[in-house]
Write a protein that holds these residues in place. Structure first.
Motif, PDB file in Angstrom:
ATOM      1  N   PRO A   1       0.829  -1.210   0.000  1.00  0.00           N
ATOM      2  CA  PRO A   1       0.000   0.000   0.000  1.00  0.00           C
ATOM      3  C   PRO A   1       0.868   1.267   0.000  1.00  0.00           C
ATOM      4  CG  PRO A   1       0.056  -0.951   2.172  1.00  0.00           C
ATOM      5  CD  PRO A   1       0.794  -1.902   1.270  1.00  0.00           C
ATOM      6  N   VAL A   2       0.580   2.163  -0.909  1.00  0.00           N
ATOM      7  CA  VAL A   2       1.331   3.417  -1.013  1.00  0.00           C
ATOM      8  C   VAL A   2       0.696   4.434  -0.072  1.00  0.00           C
ATOM      9  CG1 VAL A   2       2.043   5.245  -2.591  1.00  0.00           C
ATOM     10  CG2 VAL A   2       1.929   2.885  -3.386  1.00  0.00           C
ATOM     11  N   GLY A   3       1.515   5.082   0.721  1.00  0.00           N
ATOM     12  CA  GLY A   3       1.016   6.025   1.710  1.00  0.00           C
ATOM     13  C   GLY A   3       0.473   7.306   1.107  1.00  0.00           C
ATOM     14  N   GLY A   4       1.148   7.826   0.145  1.00  0.00           N
ATOM     15  CA  GLY A   4       0.683   9.041  -0.502  1.00  0.00           C
ATOM     16  C   GLY A   4       1.245  10.318   0.100  1.00  0.00           C
TER      17      GLY A   4
ATOM     18  N   LEU B   1       5.110  12.330   8.110  1.00  0.00           N
ATOM     19  CA  LEU B   1       6.422  11.781   8.468  1.00  0.00           C
ATOM     20  C   LEU B   1       7.500  12.859   8.454  1.00  0.00           C
ATOM     21  CD1 LEU B   1       6.399   8.338   6.641  1.00  0.00           C
ATOM     22  CD2 LEU B   1       6.263   8.759   9.091  1.00  0.00           C
ATOM     23  N   SER B   2       7.374  13.843   7.589  1.00  0.00           N
ATOM     24  CA  SER B   2       8.389  14.901   7.542  1.00  0.00           C
ATOM     25  C   SER B   2       8.325  15.795   8.780  1.00  0.00           C
ATOM     26  CB  SER B   2       8.213  15.730   6.276  1.00  0.00           C
ATOM     27  OG  SER B   2       7.027  16.482   6.338  1.00  0.00           O
ATOM     28  N   ARG B   3       7.205  15.822   9.479  1.00  0.00           N
ATOM     29  CA  ARG B   3       7.056  16.657  10.679  1.00  0.00           C
ATOM     30  C   ARG B   3       7.423  15.928  11.970  1.00  0.00           C
ATOM     31  NH1 ARG B   3       1.089  18.643   9.759  1.00  0.00           N
ATOM     32  NH2 ARG B   3       1.136  16.839   8.450  1.00  0.00           N
ATOM     33  N   LEU B   4       7.691  14.632  11.890  1.00  0.00           N
ATOM     34  CA  LEU B   4       8.001  13.875  13.107  1.00  0.00           C
ATOM     35  C   LEU B   4       9.348  14.282  13.670  1.00  0.00           C
ATOM     36  CD1 LEU B   4       6.902  10.213  12.355  1.00  0.00           C
ATOM     37  CD2 LEU B   4       5.796  11.878  13.819  1.00  0.00           C
ATOM     38  N   ASN B   5       9.408  14.342  14.966  1.00  0.00           N
ATOM     39  CA  ASN B   5      10.640  14.635  15.672  1.00  0.00           C
ATOM     40  C   ASN B   5      11.231  13.301  16.124  1.00  0.00           C
ATOM     41  OD1 ASN B   5      12.639  15.383  17.414  1.00  0.00           O
ATOM     42  ND2 ASN B   5      11.433  16.948  18.437  1.00  0.00           N
ATOM     43  N   SER B   6      12.463  13.021  15.715  1.00  0.00           N
ATOM     44  CA  SER B   6      13.071  11.737  16.059  1.00  0.00           C
ATOM     45  C   SER B   6      13.312  11.592  17.563  1.00  0.00           C
ATOM     46  CB  SER B   6      14.377  11.542  15.300  1.00  0.00           C
ATOM     47  OG  SER B   6      15.294  12.540  15.643  1.00  0.00           O
ATOM     48  N   PHE B   7      13.345  12.691  18.293  1.00  0.00           N
ATOM     49  CA  PHE B   7      13.515  12.599  19.745  1.00  0.00           C
ATOM     50  C   PHE B   7      12.205  12.194  20.422  1.00  0.00           C
ATOM     51  CE2 PHE B   7      16.771  15.705  18.448  1.00  0.00           C
ATOM     52  CZ  PHE B   7      17.879  14.978  18.836  1.00  0.00           C
TER      53      PHE B   7
END
Length: 63
Positions: free
Chosen positions: A23-26, A33-39
């Motif tokens: 399934p493609v997320g789009g 995902l670009s706004r997620l903070n890895s911390f």
């Protein structure tokens, strides 16, 4: 009884006639995902790597 139980176990691989589609997320998923903070979410990159591995395995299955 032990002999019978050892004969019942099968280490056969299941042979599928078709592979499931990945399934493609789009665009919306990409933006999230670009706004997620890895911390804040330290396991996100491991999860993404596992998702990528699944995508690669499904591509191999379709060939």
């Amino acid at each position: 009884m032990l002999l019978l139980m050892s004969l019942l176990g099968c280490s056969c691989k299941t042979n599928y006639n078709h592979c499931p589609l990945y399934p493609v997320g789009g665009k919306k998923v990409g933006q999230e995902l670009s706004r997620l903070n890895s911390f804040e979410y330290p396991n996100t990159f491991e999860w993404l790597a596992r998702i990528n591995k699944l995508r690669q395995e499904l591509e191999l299955c379709q060939k």
